[in-house]
Scaffold this motif. Structure first.
Motif, PDB file in Angstrom:
ATOM      1  N   LYS A 147      50.078  51.811  17.370  1.00  0.00           N
ATOM      2  CA  LYS A 147      49.739  51.699  15.948  1.00  0.00           C
ATOM      3  C   LYS A 147      50.876  52.227  15.077  1.00  0.00           C
ATOM      4  CE  LYS A 147      46.063  52.996  12.712  1.00  0.00           C
ATOM      5  NZ  LYS A 147      44.812  53.764  12.552  1.00  0.00           N
ATOM      6  N   GLN A 148      51.475  53.343  15.504  1.00  0.00           N
ATOM      7  CA  GLN A 148      52.577  53.918  14.752  1.00  0.00           C
ATOM      8  C   GLN A 148      53.774  52.977  14.715  1.00  0.00           C
ATOM      9  OE1 GLN A 148      53.783  57.801  16.133  1.00  0.00           O
ATOM     10  NE2 GLN A 148      55.709  57.749  15.014  1.00  0.00           N
ATOM     11  N   ARG A 149      54.108  52.377  15.859  1.00  0.00           N
ATOM     12  CA  ARG A 149      55.251  51.466  15.905  1.00  0.00           C
ATOM     13  C   ARG A 149      54.989  50.223  15.059  1.00  0.00           C
ATOM     14  NH1 ARG A 149      56.829  51.732  22.379  1.00  0.00           N
ATOM     15  NH2 ARG A 149      57.807  53.800  22.310  1.00  0.00           N
ATOM     16  N   THR A 150      53.780  49.699  15.141  1.00  0.00           N
ATOM     17  CA  THR A 150      53.431  48.531  14.331  1.00  0.00           C
ATOM     18  C   THR A 150      53.536  48.850  12.851  1.00  0.00           C
ATOM     19  OG1 THR A 150      51.937  47.706  16.050  1.00  0.00           O
ATOM     20  CG2 THR A 150      51.615  46.861  13.821  1.00  0.00           C
ATOM     21  N   GLU A 151      53.057  50.029  12.460  1.00  0.00           N
ATOM     22  CA  GLU A 151      53.101  50.426  11.065  1.00  0.00           C
ATOM     23  C   GLU A 151      54.536  50.636  10.594  1.00  0.00           C
ATOM     24  OE1 GLU A 151      51.793  51.340   7.273  1.00  0.00           O
ATOM     25  OE2 GLU A 151      50.815  50.334   8.964  1.00  0.00           O
ATOM     26  N   GLU A 152      55.383  51.196  11.452  1.00  0.00           N
ATOM     27  CA  GLU A 152      56.787  51.385  11.086  1.00  0.00           C
ATOM     28  C   GLU A 152      57.478  50.048  10.842  1.00  0.00           C
ATOM     29  OE1 GLU A 152      58.305  53.642  14.312  1.00  0.00           O
ATOM     30  OE2 GLU A 152      57.569  55.571  13.557  1.00  0.00           O
ATOM     31  N   LEU A 153      57.194  49.073  11.693  1.00  0.00           N
ATOM     32  CA  LEU A 153      57.776  47.743  11.504  1.00  0.00           C
ATOM     33  C   LEU A 153      57.256  47.102  10.222  1.00  0.00           C
ATOM     34  CD1 LEU A 153      57.603  46.366  15.165  1.00  0.00           C
ATOM     35  CD2 LEU A 153      59.669  46.965  13.882  1.00  0.00           C
ATOM     36  N   ARG A 154      55.971  47.273   9.970  1.00  0.00           N
ATOM     37  CA  ARG A 154      55.373  46.690   8.763  1.00  0.00           C
ATOM     38  C   ARG A 154      55.988  47.308   7.516  1.00  0.00           C
ATOM     39  NH1 ARG A 154      52.487  47.529   4.670  1.00  0.00           N
ATOM     40  NH2 ARG A 154      52.313  49.743   5.159  1.00  0.00           N
ATOM     41  N   ARG A 155      56.158  48.630   7.526  1.00  0.00           N
ATOM     42  CA  ARG A 155      56.727  49.303   6.359  1.00  0.00           C
ATOM     43  C   ARG A 155      58.170  48.882   6.124  1.00  0.00           C
ATOM     44  NH1 ARG A 155      54.179  54.068   8.423  1.00  0.00           N
ATOM     45  NH2 ARG A 155      56.214  54.877   9.060  1.00  0.00           N
ATOM     46  N   ALA A 156      58.929  48.767   7.212  1.00  0.00           N
ATOM     47  CA  ALA A 156      60.321  48.359   7.071  1.00  0.00           C
ATOM     48  C   ALA A 156      60.416  46.959   6.481  1.00  0.00           C
ATOM     49  CB  ALA A 156      61.019  48.418   8.424  1.00  0.00           C
ATOM     50  N   GLN A 157      59.571  46.070   6.956  1.00  0.00           N
ATOM     51  CA  GLN A 157      59.576  44.704   6.443  1.00  0.00           C
ATOM     52  C   GLN A 157      59.121  44.662   4.989  1.00  0.00           C
ATOM     53  OE1 GLN A 157      60.665  41.843   8.083  1.00  0.00           O
ATOM     54  NE2 GLN A 157      60.490  41.000   6.018  1.00  0.00           N
ATOM     55  N   GLN A 159      59.363  47.074   2.760  1.00  0.00           N
ATOM     56  CA  GLN A 159      60.409  47.634   1.915  1.00  0.00           C
ATOM     57  C   GLN A 159      61.528  46.631   1.701  1.00  0.00           C
ATOM     58  OE1 GLN A 159      61.804  51.603   2.902  1.00  0.00           O
ATOM     59  NE2 GLN A 159      63.874  51.064   2.313  1.00  0.00           N
ATOM     60  N   THR A 160      61.906  45.925   2.757  1.00  0.00           N
ATOM     61  CA  THR A 160      62.954  44.913   2.633  1.00  0.00           C
ATOM     62  C   THR A 160      62.527  43.814   1.668  1.00  0.00           C
ATOM     63  OG1 THR A 160      63.745  45.328   4.888  1.00  0.00           O
ATOM     64  CG2 THR A 160      64.344  43.222   3.888  1.00  0.00           C
ATOM     65  N   ASN A 161      61.274  43.366   1.807  1.00  0.00           N
ATOM     66  CA  ASN A 161      60.763  42.308   0.923  1.00  0.00           C
ATOM     67  C   ASN A 161      60.730  42.764  -0.530  1.00  0.00           C
ATOM     68  OD1 ASN A 161      60.427  40.626   3.123  1.00  0.00           O
ATOM     69  ND2 ASN A 161      58.257  41.071   3.370  1.00  0.00           N
ATOM     70  N   LEU A 162      60.336  44.027  -0.736  1.00  0.00           N
ATOM     71  CA  LEU A 162      60.264  44.538  -2.104  1.00  0.00           C
ATOM     72  C   LEU A 162      61.653  44.608  -2.737  1.00  0.00           C
ATOM     73  CD1 LEU A 162      58.829  45.773  -4.498  1.00  0.00           C
ATOM     74  CD2 LEU A 162      58.792  47.965  -3.297  1.00  0.00           C
ATOM     75  N   LEU A 163      62.596  45.123  -1.991  1.00  0.00           N
ATOM     76  CA  LEU A 163      63.964  45.211  -2.514  1.00  0.00           C
ATOM     77  C   LEU A 163      64.534  43.826  -2.813  1.00  0.00           C
ATOM     78  CD1 LEU A 163      65.391  48.020  -0.209  1.00  0.00           C
ATOM     79  CD2 LEU A 163      64.915  48.185  -2.663  1.00  0.00           C
ATOM     80  N   MET A 164      64.253  42.859  -1.943  1.00  0.00           N
ATOM     81  CA  MET A 164      64.722  41.491  -2.176  1.00  0.00           C
ATOM     82  C   MET A 164      64.096  40.906  -3.433  1.00  0.00           C
ATOM     83  SD  MET A 164      64.771  39.946   1.712  1.00  0.00           S
ATOM     84  CE  MET A 164      65.107  38.286   1.091  1.00  0.00           C
ATOM     85  N   THR A 165      62.814  41.194  -3.650  1.00  0.00           N
ATOM     86  CA  THR A 165      62.129  40.690  -4.838  1.00  0.00           C
ATOM     87  C   THR A 165      62.734  41.272  -6.104  1.00  0.00           C
ATOM     88  OG1 THR A 165      60.053  40.432  -3.613  1.00  0.00           O
ATOM     89  CG2 THR A 165      59.897  40.532  -6.009  1.00  0.00           C
ATOM     90  N   LEU A 166      63.062  42.565  -6.077  1.00  0.00           N
ATOM     91  CA  LEU A 166      63.655  43.201  -7.242  1.00  0.00           C
ATOM     92  C   LEU A 166      65.011  42.583  -7.573  1.00  0.00           C
ATOM     93  CD1 LEU A 166      62.773  46.931  -6.459  1.00  0.00           C
ATOM     94  CD2 LEU A 166      61.639  45.407  -8.085  1.00  0.00           C
ATOM     95  N   VAL A 167      65.814  42.376  -6.553  1.00  0.00           N
ATOM     96  CA  VAL A 167      67.121  41.750  -6.770  1.00  0.00           C
ATOM     97  C   VAL A 167      66.956  40.324  -7.288  1.00  0.00           C
ATOM     98  CG1 VAL A 167      69.218  40.946  -5.635  1.00  0.00           C
ATOM     99  CG2 VAL A 167      68.259  43.183  -5.040  1.00  0.00           C
ATOM    100  N   GLN A 168      66.016  39.603  -6.699  1.00  0.00           N
ATOM    101  CA  GLN A 168      65.774  38.216  -7.106  1.00  0.00           C
ATOM    102  C   GLN A 168      65.301  38.151  -8.558  1.00  0.00           C
ATOM    103  OE1 GLN A 168      62.862  36.215  -4.685  1.00  0.00           O
ATOM    104  NE2 GLN A 168      63.466  34.198  -5.385  1.00  0.00           N
ATOM    105  N   ALA A 169      64.445  39.106  -8.957  1.00  0.00           N
ATOM    106  CA  ALA A 169      63.951  39.128 -10.337  1.00  0.00           C
ATOM    107  C   ALA A 169      65.106  39.297 -11.316  1.00  0.00           C
ATOM    108  CB  ALA A 169      62.932  40.248 -10.514  1.00  0.00           C
ATOM    109  N   ALA A 170      66.049  40.156 -10.962  1.00  0.00           N
ATOM    110  CA  ALA A 170      67.194  40.374 -11.841  1.00  0.00           C
ATOM    111  C   ALA A 170      68.085  39.148 -11.922  1.00  0.00           C
ATOM    112  CB  ALA A 170      67.995  41.579 -11.344  1.00  0.00           C
ATOM    113  N   GLN A 171      68.220  38.440 -10.806  1.00  0.00           N
ATOM    114  CA  GLN A 171      69.133  37.302 -10.754  1.00  0.00           C
ATOM    115  C   GLN A 171      68.546  36.048 -11.398  1.00  0.00           C
ATOM    116  OE1 GLN A 171      69.914  37.064  -6.536  1.00  0.00           O
ATOM    117  NE2 GLN A 171      71.717  38.400  -6.673  1.00  0.00           N
ATOM    118  N   GLU A 172      67.227  35.850 -11.276  1.00  0.00           N
ATOM    119  CA  GLU A 172      66.629  34.579 -11.665  1.00  0.00           C
ATOM    120  C   GLU A 172      65.938  34.590 -13.029  1.00  0.00           C
ATOM    121  OE1 GLU A 172      64.098  33.226  -8.557  1.00  0.00           O
ATOM    122  OE2 GLU A 172      65.730  33.038  -7.085  1.00  0.00           O
TER     123      GLU A 172
END
Length: 315
Positions: A147-157, A159-172
């Protein structure tokens, strides 16, 4: 948590005060009531034990209760064999650890189930209580690790998606005002908030552009009347109430009662130490953010500040 983020320290005690060590759930399945009662008595102190007399009943319980840490199932049952039942639980609950009880030699079914990952271990009847307890303890530890490993992977993904969305919002975004809504949505969805608001500041006053995300229906922006917001602006630091009904200063406020908000987090969005906007995350349940999620929030808010500044001055 990173000690370089002192403004997060003031909410650690609030988060910890809500933590309650819950017993992990266990499901025991056997068509013999005496065996069910014995398994219940054996594990009721360490687990929240759910009981089912057939595979079909067990599947119904899982549909209502959700994931459990451990399943102990008898192999020979009238409606469906234990291995068949356990195989049906794998797609929806891959982290659950499964143990089979067998009083006869059915090697082919057991070997296939074990090799396919559907069964963690099998125990022969009559079982030794100490052996079974030891096996279940290891199974529970295995579940927590998975469960811990699954949650760590989910959080990493996430966070990556959120950061990409923020960058995309600024660009588009075609204009400064347009970038607020996608940023609010990104934060709201990532942190499972019922409401998320990104509100522009003019000096120390709430004014200008805003973006509002609501999981359901529409959300009202009452930040200007919220003492939590005023404190965040005055101190320049994150403010959070994890359980509004238990807070004497907020519980009686009309906007909290009207909106059913039970937890509210406000964090200034700062660029070069100057607050340019506020992020409001609201939940209609007590807050369950972990410390690592707060660190992620802090990082993403810094990125949001860069995105807003770039969009404002370099459209």
């Amino acid at each position: 948590m990173d000690n370089a983020i002192p403004e997060l320290d003031n909410i650690r005690s609030q988060l910890k005060s809500l933590e309650r060590r819950k017993k992990p759930k266990m499901l025991v399945v056997d068509d013999e009531p005496d065996n069910l009662d014995l398994l219940y008595r054996t594990f009721r102190r360490e687990f929240q034990v759910l009981k089912a007399e057939s595979g079909g009943s067990a599947l119904e319980i899982l549909s209502q209760e959700g994931e459990v840490a451990v399943i102990i199932s008898d192999q020979r049952m009238p409606e469906m064999k234990g291995t068949e039942f356990l195989s049906k639980t794998v797609p929806q609950f891959p982290n659950t650890v499964r143990i089979i009880l067998t009083g006869f030699t059915d090697i082919e079914d057991l070997v296939e189930a074990i090799n396919s990952g559907q069964v963690y271990k099998y125990i022969t009847k009559p079982w030794d209580p100490n052996e079974l307890k030891a096996v279940v303890q290891r199974a529970a530890e295995t579940y927590e690790l998975l469960k811990q490993r699954t949650e760590e992977l989910r959080r990493a993904q996430a966070q990556t998606n959120l950061l990409m969305t923020l960058v995309q919002a600024a660009q588009e975004s075609q204009s400064f005002d347009e970038c607020f809504e996608p940023i609010a949505r990104a934060f709201g969805e990532n942190f499972s908030a019922d409401i998320a608001i990104v509100q522009m500041l003019e000096g120390t006053e709430i004014a200008g552009a805003r973006g509002i995300y609501a999981r359901e229906g529409e959300a009202e922006n009452w930040l200007a009347d919220d003492p939590l917001v005023k404190e965040a602006i005055a101190t320049g630091s994150i403010q959070v109430v994890v359980n509004v009904p238990a807070d004497d200063k907020l519980a009686e406020l009309a906007h909290y009662q009207k909106s059913d908000v039970q937890a509210h987090l406000i964090i200034p969005i700062k660029y070069r130490e100057v607050a340019i906007a506020l992020l409001s995350l609201q939940w209609k349940r007590p807050c369950t953010l972990r410390e690592d999620e707060l660190s992620t929030l802090h990082l993403c808010v810094q990125q949001a500040a860069i995105a807003l500044t770039c969009t404002r001055y370099h459209p």
